[in-house]
Design a protein around this motif. Sequence first.
Motif, short mmCIF file in Angstrom:
data_model
loop_
_atom_site.label_atom_id
_atom_site.label_comp_id
_atom_site.label_asym_id
_atom_site.label_seq_id
_atom_site.Cartn_x
_atom_site.Cartn_y
_atom_site.Cartn_z
N GLU A 186 45.60 101.38 31.65
CA GLU A 186 44.14 101.44 31.51
C GLU A 186 43.63 100.06 31.07
N ASP A 187 42.63 99.56 31.76
CA ASP A 187 42.05 98.28 31.40
C ASP A 187 41.39 98.37 30.03
N LYS A 188 41.59 97.33 29.22
CA LYS A 188 40.96 97.35 27.90
C LYS A 188 40.77 95.94 27.38
N VAL A 189 39.92 95.84 26.38
CA VAL A 189 39.68 94.57 25.71
C VAL A 189 39.68 94.82 24.21
N VAL A 190 40.36 93.96 23.48
CA VAL A 190 40.50 94.10 22.03
C VAL A 190 40.02 92.83 21.36
N GLN A 191 39.12 93.00 20.40
CA GLN A 191 38.60 91.83 19.70
C GLN A 191 39.14 91.77 18.28
N SER A 192 39.33 90.55 17.81
CA SER A 192 39.77 90.35 16.43
C SER A 192 39.17 89.07 15.88
N PRO A 193 38.96 88.99 14.57
CA PRO A 193 39.06 90.10 13.63
C PRO A 193 37.90 91.07 13.83
N LEU A 194 37.96 92.21 13.16
CA LEU A 194 36.86 93.17 13.25
C LEU A 194 35.64 92.64 12.51
N SER A 195 35.88 91.94 11.40
CA SER A 195 34.77 91.35 10.68
C SER A 195 35.24 90.10 9.96
N LEU A 196 34.29 89.26 9.64
CA LEU A 196 34.60 87.94 9.10
C LEU A 196 33.44 87.48 8.25
N VAL A 197 33.74 86.96 7.06
CA VAL A 197 32.70 86.38 6.21
C VAL A 197 33.06 84.94 5.94
N VAL A 198 32.16 84.03 6.21
CA VAL A 198 32.40 82.60 6.02
C VAL A 198 31.19 81.99 5.31
N HIS A 199 31.35 80.75 4.90
CA HIS A 199 30.24 80.01 4.30
C HIS A 199 29.64 79.05 5.32
N GLU A 200 28.39 78.76 5.12
CA GLU A 200 27.72 77.80 6.00
C GLU A 200 28.53 76.52 6.11
N GLY A 201 28.62 76.01 7.33
CA GLY A 201 29.37 74.79 7.57
C GLY A 201 30.80 75.04 8.02
N ASP A 202 31.30 76.24 7.78
CA ASP A 202 32.67 76.55 8.23
C ASP A 202 32.73 76.64 9.76
N THR A 203 33.93 76.52 10.27
CA THR A 203 34.18 76.75 11.71
C THR A 203 34.91 78.08 11.86
N VAL A 204 34.50 78.87 12.82
CA VAL A 204 35.14 80.17 13.03
C VAL A 204 35.65 80.27 14.46
N THR A 205 36.71 81.05 14.61
CA THR A 205 37.28 81.33 15.93
C THR A 205 37.39 82.83 16.09
N LEU A 206 36.75 83.36 17.11
CA LEU A 206 36.80 84.78 17.40
C LEU A 206 37.68 84.99 18.63
N ASN A 207 38.45 86.06 18.60
CA ASN A 207 39.42 86.31 19.66
C ASN A 207 39.08 87.54 20.49
N CYS A 208 39.41 87.44 21.75
CA CYS A 208 39.25 88.57 22.65
C CYS A 208 40.46 88.60 23.57
N SER A 209 41.28 89.63 23.44
CA SER A 209 42.43 89.75 24.33
C SER A 209 42.17 90.91 25.29
N TYR A 210 42.72 90.82 26.46
CA TYR A 210 42.39 91.81 27.46
C TYR A 210 43.60 92.18 28.31
N GLU A 211 43.53 93.38 28.82
CA GLU A 211 44.46 93.82 29.85
C GLU A 211 43.61 94.37 30.97
N VAL A 212 43.49 93.60 32.01
CA VAL A 212 42.57 93.93 33.09
C VAL A 212 43.27 93.69 34.43
N THR A 213 43.33 94.72 35.24
CA THR A 213 43.81 94.52 36.60
C THR A 213 42.66 93.96 37.43
N ASN A 214 42.97 93.13 38.37
CA ASN A 214 41.93 92.53 39.23
C ASN A 214 40.87 91.80 38.41
N PHE A 215 41.36 90.94 37.52
CA PHE A 215 40.46 90.19 36.64
C PHE A 215 39.50 89.34 37.47
#
Lengths: 114, 109
Positions: B1-30
């Motif tokens: 079954e095609d799906k997409v999973v994001q991480s982290p679920l939530s994130l708290v940072v301070h102004e000026g920080d750099t953040v990286t959000l992830n999205c992994s997927y399993e998709v046929t016929n991308f």
Amino acid sequence: NAGVTQTPKFRILKIGQSMTLQCTQDMNHNYMYWYRQDPGMGLKLIYYSVGAGITDKGEVPNGYNVSRSTTEDFPLRLELAAPSQTSVYFCASSYSSSGGNEQFFGPGTRLTVL
Amino acid sequence: EDKVVQSPLSLVVHEGDTVTLNCSYEVTNFRSLLWYKQEKKAPTFLFMLTSSGIEKKSGRLSSILDKKELFSILNITATQTGDSAVYLCAFPYGNKLVFGAGTILRVKS
């Protein structure tokens, strides 16, 4: 262009009541979609349409009906409201299949069923 | 079954920080992967990615796709309180979009 508009913005229903959520787009988009978003959850597709007169079920169609008599309008009908249908409903449209085009979203309708 | 999973679920940072959000997927016929930002109202479109390794950039936001490892990242540099939102990734499935559950980002001043 107004883009995608939805009415009403808010609504409270009693169990068993019915209502229609209106959605209109003025971008001449062929594709239109209805999503629901429960608190803390992602968007779930209810129904979609690839053009006037053509509709199809999404992930969570039970309890809903749609029609697409014109390119511009895509109303969503709840026949017998249930508490499980308490959610925020978003309508969206795109020019063609979402693979190559972004979807434009309306502002949402917040529905509470008591 | 095609799906997409994001991480982290939530994130708290301070102004000026750099953040990286992830999205992994399993998709046929991308075909593509899309990123949206959702504040209090409807999602707004950020990026659509179709090719691996090509960075898309808009101001302090950038995103890249890795089709070999099946993931995408969304970077936000020099975060501001206005970046606080839910960030959604999605992929086309037939004539539809399938969304991940989202990452809730909160930027503290």
